[in-house]
Design a protein around this motif. Sequence first.
Motif, mmCIF file in Angstrom:
data_model
loop_
_atom_site.group_PDB
_atom_site.id
_atom_site.type_symbol
_atom_site.label_atom_id
_atom_site.label_comp_id
_atom_site.label_asym_id
_atom_site.label_seq_id
_atom_site.Cartn_x
_atom_site.Cartn_y
_atom_site.Cartn_z
ATOM 1 N N THR A 258 -12.555 5.416 -12.497
ATOM 2 C CA THR A 258 -11.566 5.056 -11.459
ATOM 3 C C THR A 258 -10.726 3.850 -11.889
ATOM 4 N N THR A 259 -9.612 3.653 -11.173
ATOM 5 C CA THR A 259 -8.774 2.476 -11.377
ATOM 6 C C THR A 259 -8.846 1.619 -10.117
ATOM 7 N N ILE A 260 -9.111 0.346 -10.325
ATOM 8 C CA ILE A 260 -9.198 -0.557 -9.173
ATOM 9 C C ILE A 260 -7.913 -1.382 -9.113
ATOM 10 N N LEU A 261 -7.237 -1.314 -7.959
ATOM 11 C CA LEU A 261 -6.006 -2.074 -7.753
ATOM 12 C C LEU A 261 -6.288 -3.188 -6.750
ATOM 13 N N SER A 262 -5.828 -4.389 -7.069
ATOM 14 C CA SER A 262 -6.044 -5.496 -6.125
ATOM 15 C C SER A 262 -4.790 -6.340 -5.996
ATOM 16 N N TYR A 263 -4.553 -6.817 -4.788
ATOM 17 C CA TYR A 263 -3.420 -7.713 -4.537
ATOM 18 C C TYR A 263 -3.739 -8.627 -3.363
ATOM 19 N N THR A 264 -3.012 -9.749 -3.336
ATOM 20 C CA THR A 264 -3.262 -10.765 -2.318
ATOM 21 C C THR A 264 -1.932 -11.219 -1.717
ATOM 22 N N VAL A 265 -1.917 -11.344 -0.407
ATOM 23 C CA VAL A 265 -0.719 -11.858 0.286
ATOM 24 C C VAL A 265 -1.134 -13.101 1.083
ATOM 25 N N TYR B 41 0.836 -1.208 0.000
ATOM 26 C CA TYR B 41 0.000 0.000 0.000
ATOM 27 C C TYR B 41 0.872 1.260 0.000
ATOM 28 N N GLN B 42 1.913 1.202 0.835
ATOM 29 C CA GLN B 42 2.834 2.342 0.922
ATOM 30 C C GLN B 42 3.518 2.600 -0.421
ATOM 31 N N GLN B 43 3.923 1.504 -1.089
ATOM 32 C CA GLN B 43 4.573 1.636 -2.405
ATOM 33 C C GLN B 43 3.612 2.276 -3.410
ATOM 34 N N ILE B 44 2.364 1.804 -3.398
ATOM 35 C CA ILE B 44 1.350 2.352 -4.318
ATOM 36 C C ILE B 44 1.162 3.845 -4.047
ATOM 37 N N TYR B 45 1.026 4.173 -2.776
ATOM 38 C CA TYR B 45 0.805 5.567 -2.370
ATOM 39 C C TYR B 45 1.960 6.461 -2.816
ATOM 40 N N ASN B 46 3.193 5.962 -2.591
ATOM 41 C CA ASN B 46 4.378 6.753 -2.961
ATOM 42 C C ASN B 46 4.450 6.966 -4.474
ATOM 43 N N LYS B 47 4.134 5.898 -5.243
ATOM 44 C CA LYS B 47 4.196 6.020 -6.712
ATOM 45 C C LYS B 47 3.141 7.000 -7.217
ATOM 46 N N LEU B 48 1.956 6.923 -6.627
ATOM 47 C CA LEU B 48 0.898 7.853 -7.042
ATOM 48 C C LEU B 48 1.272 9.292 -6.689
ATOM 49 N N GLN B 49 1.927 9.442 -5.553
ATOM 50 C CA GLN B 49 2.406 10.771 -5.139
ATOM 51 C C GLN B 49 3.417 11.336 -6.125
ATOM 52 N N ASN B 50 4.233 10.405 -6.709
ATOM 53 C CA ASN B 50 5.259 10.830 -7.661
ATOM 54 C C ASN B 50 4.717 11.000 -9.084
ATOM 55 N N GLY B 51 3.415 10.870 -9.234
ATOM 56 C CA GLY B 51 2.789 11.137 -10.525
ATOM 57 C C GLY B 51 2.722 9.959 -11.471
ATOM 58 N N VAL B 52 3.000 8.747 -10.977
ATOM 59 C CA VAL B 52 2.899 7.564 -11.832
ATOM 60 C C VAL B 52 1.415 7.234 -12.021
ATOM 61 N N ALA B 53 1.047 6.858 -13.239
ATOM 62 C CA ALA B 53 -0.359 6.529 -13.520
ATOM 63 C C ALA B 53 -0.752 5.257 -12.756
ATOM 64 N N ALA B 54 -2.009 5.210 -12.317
ATOM 65 C CA ALA B 54 -2.476 4.097 -11.475
ATOM 66 C C ALA B 54 -2.391 2.739 -12.176
ATOM 67 N N ASP B 55 -2.543 2.738 -13.508
ATOM 68 C CA ASP B 55 -2.486 1.457 -14.220
ATOM 69 C C ASP B 55 -1.072 1.118 -14.703
ATOM 70 N N GLN B 56 -0.102 1.936 -14.359
ATOM 71 C CA GLN B 56 1.297 1.669 -14.759
ATOM 72 C C GLN B 56 2.230 1.723 -13.552
ATOM 73 N N LEU B 57 1.795 1.146 -12.454
ATOM 74 C CA LEU B 57 2.600 1.213 -11.224
ATOM 75 C C LEU B 57 3.817 0.297 -11.275
ATOM 76 N N GLY B 58 3.641 -0.884 -11.872
ATOM 77 C CA GLY B 58 4.753 -1.843 -11.984
ATOM 78 C C GLY B 58 5.186 -2.439 -10.661
ATOM 79 N N ILE B 59 4.232 -2.649 -9.757
ATOM 80 C CA ILE B 59 4.538 -3.300 -8.464
ATOM 81 C C ILE B 59 4.130 -4.765 -8.570
ATOM 82 N N ALA B 60 5.062 -5.650 -8.193
ATOM 83 C CA ALA B 60 4.805 -7.093 -8.320
ATOM 84 C C ALA B 60 3.593 -7.514 -7.506
ATOM 85 N N GLY B 61 2.693 -8.259 -8.156
ATOM 86 C CA GLY B 61 1.513 -8.802 -7.471
ATOM 87 C C GLY B 61 0.301 -7.895 -7.491
#
Lengths: 132, 146
Positions: free
Chosen positions: B94-101, B65-85
Motif C-alpha cells: 500500500t501507499t500511505i499519504l499524510s498531510y497536516t493543516v 482529500y478530494q484532490q487526492i481522490y480525483n487524481k486517483l480516479q484519473n489514474g495518477v499513481a499514489a506516489d506521484q500525486l504532486g499535491i502540495a503538502g
Amino acid sequence: MELVVVLLFFSICAAICVSLFGSAQQMARDSHNLSSAVLVARSAASCYKSTEGNMAETVSLLEGSMEDDVAVCYYDADWEITKEQEKKMFVLQVTPTNKIGEAEIVVADYVDEQILFTLAVKSGRGGGQHGA
Amino acid sequence: MARKRRSTGVNVGSASIVMIFAVLCLTVFSTLSFVTANYERRLAEKSAQAVTQYYAADWQCEDIYQQIYNKLQNGVAADQLGIAGVQASQDATTTILSYTVPIDDEQALSVKLTVLPEGAIRTDQWCVTAIRQWEYNEQIQVWDGE
C-alpha cells in the motif's frame, strides 16, 4: 444637610452600581447564548459530516424539520428543542450550498433575527473507506 | 452652666457610616459580577473562535482529500500525486499519504490515508495533534534551607 448630601451621594453611586449589574447580567446572558449556539452548531456539523452531507439524515439526527431544502431546528430559552411556536427563541439552519457536500450552519435569535454563530462545513470524505 | 457644643467642621453621623458601608458593598459586588461576566464572554468568544478555526482546517483537509481522490480516479499513481503538502510513503503493498493543516499556533489537523492495492482510500487518521513538542521540566526547585 448631612442627610441630603448622603442621600444624593448614595443615589448617584447606587445608579452607577445598578447599571453595572445590569450590563453584567446582559453580558452573561449573551455569552451563555453564544456558548450554546457554538454547541448546537458543532453538533449539527458533526451530524452533517457523519451522514456524508445527506440532509434528510442530518435533519433526522438533529430532530428538526426540512423547510425549502434547509434543515431547521428550533430551540426555546433554555436551548431545548421545541416545536411550539410561542416557545421558539433560537433557530439552527443547515443550508446546503451549490457544491455537493458543502453547507453553511447558522444559529440565530428567532425573535430579533440576530445571527449568533455561523460555521461552514464540508463533507467529502465518504466514511472510513472511499472506493476509487 | 450649660456646656457649649463645638462643631468639628465635618459631621459624620450614623447615616453617613451606613451609607459608606452600603456604597462599598454595592461597588465591590457590582464590580465582581461585571468582571466575572466579562471573563465568561471572553471564554465564549475563544471557544467560538476555536470551533471556527477547527472547521476551517477540516474544510482544507476535505479539499485535499478530494484532490487526492480525483487524481486517483484519473489514474495518477499514489506516489506521484504532486499535491502540495501531501507526503507519500510506500509500504509493502500500500501507499500511505499524510498531510497536516494548521488549526492555530498550537494545534494542527493531521490526516493519514492508505491507498489500498485495489485503489480504495482508507482513512487511518483524522485527528488534532500538537504542533510544538511539550518541554517537560523534571527539576523541582525546593528551598534547601539557605
